[in-house]
Design a protein around this motif. Structure first.
Motif, PDB file in Angstrom:
ATOM      1  N   UNK A  19      63.971  48.004 -37.642  1.00 14.28           N
ATOM      2  CA  UNK A  19      62.561  48.595 -37.181  1.00 14.28           C
ATOM      3  C   UNK A  19      62.282  48.686 -36.075  1.00 14.28           C
ATOM      4  N   UNK A  20      61.343  49.528 -35.579  1.00  6.65           N
ATOM      5  CA  UNK A  20      61.355  49.657 -34.270  1.00  6.65           C
ATOM      6  C   UNK A  20      60.178  50.460 -34.789  1.00  6.65           C
ATOM      7  N   UNK A  21      59.996  50.662 -32.774  1.00  6.87           N
ATOM      8  CA  UNK A  21      58.485  51.411 -32.750  1.00  6.87           C
ATOM      9  C   UNK A  21      58.547  53.316 -33.438  1.00  6.87           C
ATOM     10  N   UNK A  22      57.123  53.222 -33.052  1.00  3.81           N
ATOM     11  CA  UNK A  22      56.874  55.624 -33.669  1.00  3.81           C
ATOM     12  C   UNK A  22      56.448  55.553 -32.401  1.00  3.81           C
ATOM     13  N   UNK A  23      57.874  56.339 -31.626  1.00  2.16           N
ATOM     14  CA  UNK A  23      57.159  56.534 -30.403  1.00  2.16           C
ATOM     15  C   UNK A  23      57.069  58.509 -30.286  1.00  2.16           C
ATOM     16  N   UNK A  24      56.179  58.834 -28.975  1.00  3.52           N
ATOM     17  CA  UNK A  24      55.939  60.354 -28.956  1.00  3.52           C
ATOM     18  C   UNK A  24      56.711  60.494 -28.209  1.00  3.52           C
ATOM     19  N   UNK A  25      57.118  61.675 -27.981  1.00  2.38           N
ATOM     20  CA  UNK A  25      58.417  62.878 -27.307  1.00  2.38           C
ATOM     21  C   UNK A  25      58.925  61.781 -26.209  1.00  2.38           C
ATOM     22  N   UNK A  64      61.134  59.155 -24.245  1.00  2.00           N
ATOM     23  CA  UNK A  64      62.967  59.269 -23.199  1.00  2.00           C
ATOM     24  C   UNK A  64      62.300  58.718 -22.307  1.00  2.00           C
ATOM     25  N   UNK A  65      61.379  57.427 -22.368  1.00  2.00           N
ATOM     26  CA  UNK A  65      61.368  57.110 -21.383  1.00  2.00           C
ATOM     27  C   UNK A  65      61.358  55.179 -21.769  1.00  2.00           C
ATOM     28  N   UNK A 100      71.805  59.891 -22.423  1.00  2.68           N
ATOM     29  CA  UNK A 100      71.109  60.918 -23.327  1.00  2.68           C
ATOM     30  C   UNK A 100      70.366  62.173 -22.692  1.00  2.68           C
ATOM     31  N   UNK A 101      69.303  61.578 -21.441  1.00  5.68           N
ATOM     32  CA  UNK A 101      68.762  62.700 -21.634  1.00  5.68           C
ATOM     33  C   UNK A 101      68.694  62.064 -20.245  1.00  5.68           C
TER      34      UNK A 101
END
Length: 400
Positions: A311-317, A321-322, A331-332
């Protein structure tokens, strides 16, 4: 330390994403990639999408670690410049429609006469033969014909849906880089050049077949895609946001049933095997969603992780990054750009222990390295000045 492709020279005669993203991977891995553009009609990505101070993110993110040579190949002395550059090159990559290279005098047979060991790479949209070969194409068009939009919809009866990223372009780019490295390896053994051909259509069909064409794999025993697919994706709503859950094995399914306190699902004949859970996916996913409404995303993630459920959270862009895991991988990266200021980019995904990839330079300004490259292939200052005055080449005021 130089990257693993240090010493390989690539002529990048590509535009937009499918070609430039692939050649950028090679550049990240140490190749000397020289991007060749026309002075009056440079890569469209330089002007596409969001940008700062006339520097587009699309161009920055697909052209770092390259040098820029601006030359008009419609002029005979412009073609002569490219021919001299080809003599020094290992790879030539182009992604124009079939026939364009021949009209410009830089098709594979012509350049093969100049450099017999050249790896010549032709990237097209549809392929070089067939009724669509000469049609113009962009990423959504390939998504439509390849079946990807139907796969994304979930079934043949649902309204087709585009993947909201230019997947065909990027799959083609990665396919091209692998093919180029394979051709270079073969050349090391055979001392022979190679003409590598690939299309966006072929790249996506091959990509889909790995996981999305099972229903069409067995000849004369095809299954109904409506039965095999689900109209529900694996994104679930909770009390505070969205999470994703994916269970494949029997142990993971049991862990999910116990985590959401629905042990009766374990006795449901529809869900006792992986094939049954796939066949009755819609019913299974609807039940799962119903069970997840009463707790927050954070609560469910803790419970599911404890139960061994992927499972994982659904994140915004921005949230991505954070996120601690993304930050831990490095990676960033944040970098300085001479015109745009501070920029953020994803480094090359592959990491080499002995030959680390690195950002040697940002995406170049048009013609930024014209004079450097011209000197390298034997042109004098006087010849360069004359070619600039005639409009055959363009050199920006910034030089490395």
């Amino acid at each position: 330390m130089p990257g693993p492709l240090d010493g390989v020279r690539v002529i990048d005669f590509t535009t937009m994403i499918a070609g430039p993203y692939g050649t950028m991977i090679l550049a990240d891995q140490g190749a000397d990639v020289i991007k060749v553009e026309a002075p009056a009609s440079s890569d469209h990505a330089r002007r596409a999408g969001y940008g700062v101070r006339q520097v587009s993110a699309a161009f920055l993110n697909n052209n770092r670690n390259k040098r820029s040579l601006a030359v008009d190949l419609k002029k005979p002395n412009g073609r002569e410049i490219l021919y001299r550059l080809v003599e020094t090159a290992d790879v030539f990559v182009q992604n124009f429609r079939p026939g364009v290279m021949k009209r410009l005098g830089i098709d594979e047979p012509t350049l093969r006469k100049i450099n017999g060991k050249l790896i010549y790479v032709s990237i097209s949209g549809w392929g070089e033969t067939g009724p669509y070969a000469h049609k113009p194409v962009y990423d959504p068009i390939i998504q439509a014909l390849s079946g990807l939009a139907t796969v994304q919809a979930g079934s043949d009866d649902a309204r087709p849906r585009l993947v909201r990223t230019i997947l065909p372009d990027k799959v083609t780019a990665i396919t091209a880089t692998q093919a180029i490295c394979a051709a270079l390896f073969r050349r090391e053994r055979s001392n022979e050049g190679e003409h590598v051909r690939l299309s966006m259509l072929d790249s996506v069909v091959a990509f889909l077949w790995s996981s999305d064409m099972g229903s069409q794999t067995f000849v004369d025993r095809e299954t109904s895609i409506q039965r095999a697919a689900t109209f529900i994706d694996l994104i679930y709503e909770t009390k505070s946001g969205f999470i994703s859950i994916s269970v494949m094995t029997n142990d993971q399914w049991e862990g999910l049933c116990r985590a959401v306190d629905h042990l009766e699902w374990l006795d449901d004949e529809r869900f006792k095997s992986p094939s049954g859970r796939d066949r009755f996916a819609d019913a299974r996913l609807e039940l799962t969603q119903t069970a997840l409404y009463d707790k927050t995303a954070e609560e469910w993630l803790d419970i599911l992780e404890e139960a061994g459920v992927p499972c994982a959270p659904v994140l915004t862009r921005r949230e991505m990054i954070e996120h601690p895991q993304v930050q831990a991988t490095g990676i960033v990266e944040e970098l300085s750009h001479e015109t745009a200021g501070r920029i953020r980019q994803a480094r090359n995904a592959a990491q080499f222990e002995r030959t680390a990839t690195e950002q040697r330079m940002s995406a170049p300004q048009l013609g930024e390295h014209t004079e450097d490259v011209m000197h390298e292939i034997g042109y004098s200052n006087q010849e360069i000045s004359a070619l600039k005055e005639s409009g055959t080449i363009f050199a920006s005021t910034i030089q490395n």
